[in-house]
Write a protein that holds these residues in place. Structure first.
Motif, PDB file in Angstrom:
ATOM      1  N   GLU A   8     -19.618  12.701 -23.884  1.00  0.00           N
ATOM      2  CA  GLU A   8     -19.313  11.716 -22.846  1.00  0.00           C
ATOM      3  C   GLU A   8     -18.913  10.364 -23.427  1.00  0.00           C
ATOM      4  N   GLN A   9     -19.504   9.987 -24.567  1.00  0.00           N
ATOM      5  CA  GLN A   9     -19.184   8.698 -25.193  1.00  0.00           C
ATOM      6  C   GLN A   9     -18.977   8.916 -26.698  1.00  0.00           C
ATOM      7  N   PRO A  10     -17.873   9.574 -27.057  1.00  0.00           N
ATOM      8  CA  PRO A  10     -17.702  10.036 -28.432  1.00  0.00           C
ATOM      9  C   PRO A  10     -17.594   8.950 -29.496  1.00  0.00           C
ATOM     10  N   GLU A  11     -17.269   7.721 -29.118  1.00  0.00           N
ATOM     11  CA  GLU A  11     -17.107   6.671 -30.120  1.00  0.00           C
ATOM     12  C   GLU A  11     -18.135   5.553 -29.954  1.00  0.00           C
ATOM     13  N   SER A  12     -19.263   5.891 -29.383  1.00  0.00           N
ATOM     14  CA  SER A  12     -20.303   4.888 -29.158  1.00  0.00           C
ATOM     15  C   SER A  12     -21.362   4.944 -30.254  1.00  0.00           C
ATOM     16  N   TRP A  13     -22.160   3.900 -30.314  1.00  0.00           N
ATOM     17  CA  TRP A  13     -23.285   3.869 -31.264  1.00  0.00           C
ATOM     18  C   TRP A  13     -24.262   4.995 -30.941  1.00  0.00           C
ATOM     19  N   GLY A  14     -24.441   5.275 -29.627  1.00  0.00           N
ATOM     20  CA  GLY A  14     -25.341   6.347 -29.220  1.00  0.00           C
ATOM     21  C   GLY A  14     -24.862   7.702 -29.718  1.00  0.00           C
ATOM     22  N   ALA A  15     -23.540   7.916 -29.697  1.00  0.00           N
ATOM     23  CA  ALA A  15     -22.990   9.175 -30.197  1.00  0.00           C
ATOM     24  C   ALA A  15     -23.257   9.317 -31.689  1.00  0.00           C
ATOM     25  N   LEU A  16     -23.128   8.206 -32.404  1.00  0.00           N
ATOM     26  CA  LEU A  16     -23.372   8.244 -33.844  1.00  0.00           C
ATOM     27  C   LEU A  16     -24.823   8.628 -34.142  1.00  0.00           C
ATOM     28  N   PHE A  46     -17.084   8.231 -37.922  1.00  0.00           N
ATOM     29  CA  PHE A  46     -17.685   9.260 -37.076  1.00  0.00           C
ATOM     30  C   PHE A  46     -17.463  10.651 -37.678  1.00  0.00           C
ATOM     31  N   SER A  47     -16.287  10.872 -38.235  1.00  0.00           N
ATOM     32  CA  SER A  47     -15.998  12.160 -38.847  1.00  0.00           C
ATOM     33  C   SER A  47     -16.936  12.436 -40.015  1.00  0.00           C
TER      34      SER A  47
END
Length: 203
Positions: A8-16, A46-47
């Motif tokens: 849902e939020q792929p580039e967020s701090w939470g996703a990290l 992220f990758s």
């Protein structure tokens, strides 16, 4: 919840943080999402986190990674292959060796790095068929694989001597740039590329 956060939020701090947690949890069900993250995310940060998580998940992620080998760019495929090289299984070795001629044609230098990282003898038949005297970058990988697998196939001594000559030549060339004690080279290295197959040859 962690997988949903990434999707849902792929580039967020939470996703990290979710990526890191999935790696720590060694959750194989996250492998597909992590691979999609690698393909979709424009940020290398992220990758790299996703690849690190896949490495932590380990062997259960290997089948999913093999399925994705043909579906990413060379840069993404190279990172994926580096993870697979850290988790060698019969399945992953067979898959990568089967694709190796294609990989080598696409990126010879990167493919040699992968063969060296895997460290298995199955790469030798192809590499030996590609080797020509003076192709020291290929020869070094052949010699490395033979040594760690305790093998001495036909032409091994010939290739080993050629690699030693190449190393000596490169050392002499490097000394030529020594400002305190320069040594004029007694030979030059030419690297030529075939326009048809893009393969490089050294003379």
């Amino acid at each position: 919840a962690l997988i949903a956060c990434i999707e849902e939020q792929p580039e967020s701090w939470g996703a990290l943080k979710a990526i890191e947690m999935l790696g720590d949890l060694r959750a194989p069900e996250a492998a597909t999402t992590l691979l999609q993250m690698i393909k979709d995310s424009p940020e290398d940060f992220f990758s790299k986190a996703a690849y690190a998580a896949l490495l932590k998940i380990g062997l259960p992620a290997v089948p999913v990674m093999i399925e994705q080998l043909g579906g990413v760019s060379w840069a993404g495929r190279f990172e994926l292959l580096k993870v697979l090289a850290k988790l060698p299984t019969q399945q992953s070795v067979e898959a990568v060796v089967g694709k190796f001629p294609e990989l080598y044609a696409d990126n010879p230098e990167g493919s040699l790095v992968i063969a060296r990282e895997f460290g298995v003898k199955e790469f030798l038949p192809f590499l030996q068929s590609e080797y020509r005297p003076g192709e020291w970058h290929v020869g070094r990988v052949i010699v490395h694989l033979c040594r760690i697998n305790e093998m001495e196939p036909d032409r091994f001594k010939e290739i080993e001597r050629d690699v030693q000559r190449g190393d000596a030549f490169l050392e002499r060339t490097k000394r030529g740039w020594d400002r305190d004690n320069p040594v004029w080279p007694d030979a030059i290295l030419l690297e030529l590329s075939c326009k048809k197959c893009r393969k490089k040859y050294q003379y």
